[in-house]
Design an enzyme around this catalytic site. Structure first.
Site, PDB file in Angstrom:
ATOM      1  N   CYS A 183      75.056  90.306  69.424  1.00  0.00           N
ATOM      2  CA  CYS A 183      74.970  90.004  70.858  1.00  0.00           C
ATOM      3  C   CYS A 183      74.073  88.808  71.160  1.00  0.00           C
ATOM      4  O   CYS A 183      74.181  88.215  72.230  1.00  0.00           O
ATOM      5  CB  CYS A 183      74.455  91.217  71.628  1.00  0.00           C
ATOM      6  SG  CYS A 183      75.248  92.762  71.157  1.00  0.00           S
TER       7      CYS A 183
ATOM      8  N   SER B 251      68.593  78.076  70.804  1.00  0.00           N
ATOM      9  CA  SER B 251      67.255  77.905  70.231  1.00  0.00           C
ATOM     10  C   SER B 251      67.330  77.156  68.904  1.00  0.00           C
ATOM     11  O   SER B 251      66.451  76.356  68.575  1.00  0.00           O
ATOM     12  CB  SER B 251      66.554  79.256  70.055  1.00  0.00           C
ATOM     13  OG  SER B 251      67.254  80.108  69.178  1.00  0.00           O
TER      14      SER B 251
ATOM     15  N   GLY C 267      61.876  83.183  71.611  1.00  0.00           N
ATOM     16  CA  GLY C 267      61.286  84.250  70.805  1.00  0.00           C
ATOM     17  C   GLY C 267      62.362  85.115  70.193  1.00  0.00           C
ATOM     18  O   GLY C 267      63.462  85.246  70.738  1.00  0.00           O
ATOM     19  N   SER C 268      62.047  85.701  69.058  1.00  0.00           N
ATOM     20  CA  SER C 268      62.980  86.582  68.368  1.00  0.00           C
ATOM     21  C   SER C 268      62.175  87.710  67.754  1.00  0.00           C
ATOM     22  O   SER C 268      61.038  87.510  67.321  1.00  0.00           O
ATOM     23  CB  SER C 268      63.724  85.795  67.282  1.00  0.00           C
ATOM     24  OG  SER C 268      64.802  86.537  66.774  1.00  0.00           O
TER      25      SER C 268
ATOM     26  N   HIS D  96      80.479  91.988  78.873  1.00  0.00           N
ATOM     27  CA  HIS D  96      79.643  91.633  77.722  1.00  0.00           C
ATOM     28  C   HIS D  96      80.523  91.171  76.551  1.00  0.00           C
ATOM     29  O   HIS D  96      80.795  91.932  75.628  1.00  0.00           O
ATOM     30  CB  HIS D  96      78.809  92.868  77.343  1.00  0.00           C
ATOM     31  CG  HIS D  96      77.830  92.655  76.241  1.00  0.00           C
ATOM     32  ND1 HIS D  96      77.531  91.428  75.688  1.00  0.00           N
ATOM     33  CD2 HIS D  96      77.065  93.554  75.557  1.00  0.00           C
ATOM     34  CE1 HIS D  96      76.627  91.580  74.741  1.00  0.00           C
ATOM     35  NE2 HIS D  96      76.337  92.857  74.632  1.00  0.00           N
TER      36      HIS D  96
ATOM     37  N   CYS E 157      69.311  92.194  74.029  1.00  0.00           N
ATOM     38  CA  CYS E 157      69.136  93.068  72.874  1.00  0.00           C
ATOM     39  C   CYS E 157      70.255  92.760  71.889  1.00  0.00           C
ATOM     40  O   CYS E 157      71.264  92.165  72.252  1.00  0.00           O
ATOM     41  CB  CYS E 157      69.149  94.537  73.274  1.00  0.00           C
ATOM     42  SG  CYS E 157      70.679  95.097  74.065  1.00  0.00           S
TER      43      CYS E 157
ATOM     44  N   GLY F  82      72.544  94.369  68.496  1.00  0.00           N
ATOM     45  CA  GLY F  82      72.902  95.472  67.626  1.00  0.00           C
ATOM     46  C   GLY F  82      72.289  95.318  66.243  1.00  0.00           C
ATOM     47  O   GLY F  82      72.271  94.224  65.689  1.00  0.00           O
TER      48      GLY F  82
ATOM     49  N   ALA G  29      65.123  85.704  73.085  1.00  0.00           N
ATOM     50  CA  ALA G  29      64.759  85.266  74.436  1.00  0.00           C
ATOM     51  C   ALA G  29      64.538  83.762  74.467  1.00  0.00           C
ATOM     52  O   ALA G  29      64.138  83.164  73.463  1.00  0.00           O
ATOM     53  CB  ALA G  29      63.493  85.985  74.902  1.00  0.00           C
TER      54      ALA G  29
END
Length: 392
Positions: free
Chosen positions: A88, A96, A279-280, A348, A378, A380, A386
Site C-alpha cells: 500500500c 520519497s 519517514g518509514s 484504495h 499503513c 500490509g 509518510a
C-alpha cells in the site's frame, strides 16, 4: 543538498471493482497519468531522467510495468524506469525515493507515482506447470494473496483491523461514524468539483463509441449511519470491521513530477509544493494499520515540526479502526484530516494509493492555501510511510 519540489500532480478517477476501468490495464492508466503530469508540469518528455512507479498486483502484467507505462506515455526510449512494490505504500515510496535520488545529485527530474487495476488481478494455478495428476485443482486469487493477505500470520488484512479495534478499544459505532464522515466529505468534494483539477479523464474506446471516465465511482452518495449499522462483520463472526467501514477494491493511477528546485527555476516551472521530509517504519504485522504512527513521528522529527503545525492531513483509510487509532495517538485535529474524504469512500487502489493521497493533498493545499501537509499510509506486512510537504 538539493531542495526537491513537486511540479505537477495528477490522477485518474478511481474506478470501482469490476466497473468502468475493469478492462483498462494498470500500465494504460499509468501512461494516461504520466502524459498529463508532464503536460501540466510544462516540461518536455526528454527533460525526464527516470520513471519510478508503484504497482502491487504484477502477475500477468508483463515485465517491469513502469517501463511499459513510460513507453505508452510516449517518453523517449532512453529514459529508464523502475517498478516498486511496497504494497500500500508503493506509490508514496516512489516519491520519497525520487527525492532521495535528486538530493544525491543523480537526477533532476523524476516521474513518480503508482498504478493499480485490482479488477484485472488474475487467478493463479500454482501447480499447473508440472501437471495435475488427477482430482480437483485449486485456483489462487492473486489480488487476495499478493495484496490483501498477511503472509506472516496467514490471515486477511481485515483481521489486523480487528486486532487494532480490540487493542485500542475502538467501537463499531466509532468506526461507522468515521466511515460516514468519509462518505459525506467525498460526496461534497465530488459535487463541488474539488477533484476536477487533479483528475485526468480516461477515454475508453468501444464498439459503441468512446466512454470517458472522469469521476470517482466508489463513494456511496446518501450513506446513513443506519445503513452502515446494518452491515455484518466481514472478517470475524463477532467483529466490528465491515464492508462499510473498510476501504474498497479499486482501479486508479496517480503520478507526480518531482524536480530539484534549481531545475524547476531553470525550466521556468512554478512548483506546487516542496518535499520537506519523509519517514518509514516497521510494526508488528498483526497491527499493520498502526504503521503511520511511527512513520509520521519519524518524518515530523526530521522536519523539526510538530503535529499541531500541520494544516492538512491525508491519512489513508485502509480501515476506520486503524485510522482512528493513529489519529488518536498522534492527536490529529480531525477537522484537518481527509477533508475531501478518504479511502473508505473514494477507494484504495493499493499500488496507486500513496501517490493518490499525495496528489489530493497537493491540490487541497493549493485550494485551501494550507502551508504544511502530511500524507501517510499503513502497509500490509507491518509498515508505515509518510511524507511532509510545504506549499510553495
Amino acid at each position: 543538498m538539493k531542495e526537491v519540489v513537486i511540479a505537477s500532480a495528477v490522477r485518474t478517477a478511481i474506478g470501482s471493482y469490476g466497473k468502468s476501468l475493469k478492462d483498462v490495464p494498470a500500465v494504460d492508466l499509468g501512461a494516461t497519468a504520466i502524459k498529463e503530469a508532464v503536460k501540466k508540469a510544462g516540461i518536455k518528455p526528454e527533460d525526464v531522467n527516470e520513471v519510478i512507479l508503484g504497482n502491487v498486483l504484477q502477475a500477468g502484467l508483463g515485465q517491469n510495468p513502469a517501463r511499459q507505462a513510460s513507453f505508452k506515455a510516449g517518453l523517449p526510449v532512453e529514459i529508464p524506469a523502475m517498478t516498486i512494490n511496497k504494497v500500500c505504500g508503493s506509490g508514496l515510496r516512489t516519491v520519497s525515493l525520487a527525492a532521495q535520488i535528486i538530493k544525491a545529485g543523480d537526477a533532476d527530474v523524476i516521474i513518480a507515482g503508482g498504478m493499480e487495476n485490482m479488477s484485472r488481478a488474475p487467478y493463479l494455478a500454482n501447480n499447473a506447470r508440472w501437471g495435475y495428476r488427477m482430482g480437483n485443482a485449486k485456483f489462487v486469487d492473486e489480488m487476495i494473496t499478493d495484496g490483501l493477505w498477511d503472509a506472516f500470520n496467514d490471515y486477511h488484512m481485515g483481521i489486523t483491523a480487528e486486532n487494532i479495534a480490540e487493542r485500542w478499544n475502538i467501537s463499531r459505532e466509532e468506526q461507522d461514524e468515521f466511515a460516514l464522515a468519509s462518505q459525506k466529505k467525498a460526496e461534497e468534494a465530488i459535487k463541488s468539483g474539488q477533484f476536477k483539477d487533479e483528475i485526468v479523464p480516461v477515454v475508453i474506446k468501444g464498439r459503441k463509441g468512446e466512454t470517458v471516465v472522469d469521476t470517482d465511482e466508489h463513494p456511496r452518495f446518501g450513506s446513513t449511519i443506519e445503513g452502515l449499522a446494518k452491515l455484518k462483520p466481514a472478517f470475524k463472526k463477532d467483529g466490528t470491521v465491515t464492508a462499510g467501514n473498510a476501504s474498497g477494491l479499486n482501479d486508479c493511477a496517480a503520478v507526480l513530477v518531482i524536480m530539484s528546485a534549481e531545475k524547476a527555476k531553470e525550466l521556468g516551472v512554478k512548483p506546487l509544493a516542496k518535499i520537506v521530509s519523509y519517514g518509514s517504519a516497521g510494526v508488528d504485522p498483526a497491527i499493520m494499520g498502526y504503521g503511520p504512527f511511527y512513520a509520521t513521528k519519524a518524518a515530523i522529527e526530521k522536519a523539526g515540526w510538530t503535529v499541531d503545525e500541520l494544516d492538512l492531513i491525508e491519512s489513508n483509510e485502509a480501515f476506520a479502526a486503524q485510522s482512528l487509532a493513529v489519529a488518536k495517538d498522534l492527536k490529529f485535529d480531525m477537522n484537518k484530516v481527509n477533508v475531501n474524504g478518504g479511502a473508505i469512500a473514494l477507494g484504495h487502489p493499493i499500488g496507486a494509493s500513496g501517490a493518490r493521497i499525495l496528489v489530493t493533498l497537493v491540490h487541497a493545499m493549493q485550494k485551501r492555501d494550507a502551508k504544511k501537509g502530511l500524507a501517510t499510509l499503513c502497509i500490509g506486512g507491518g509498515q508505515g510511510t509518510a511524507i511532509l510537504l510545504e506549499k510553495c
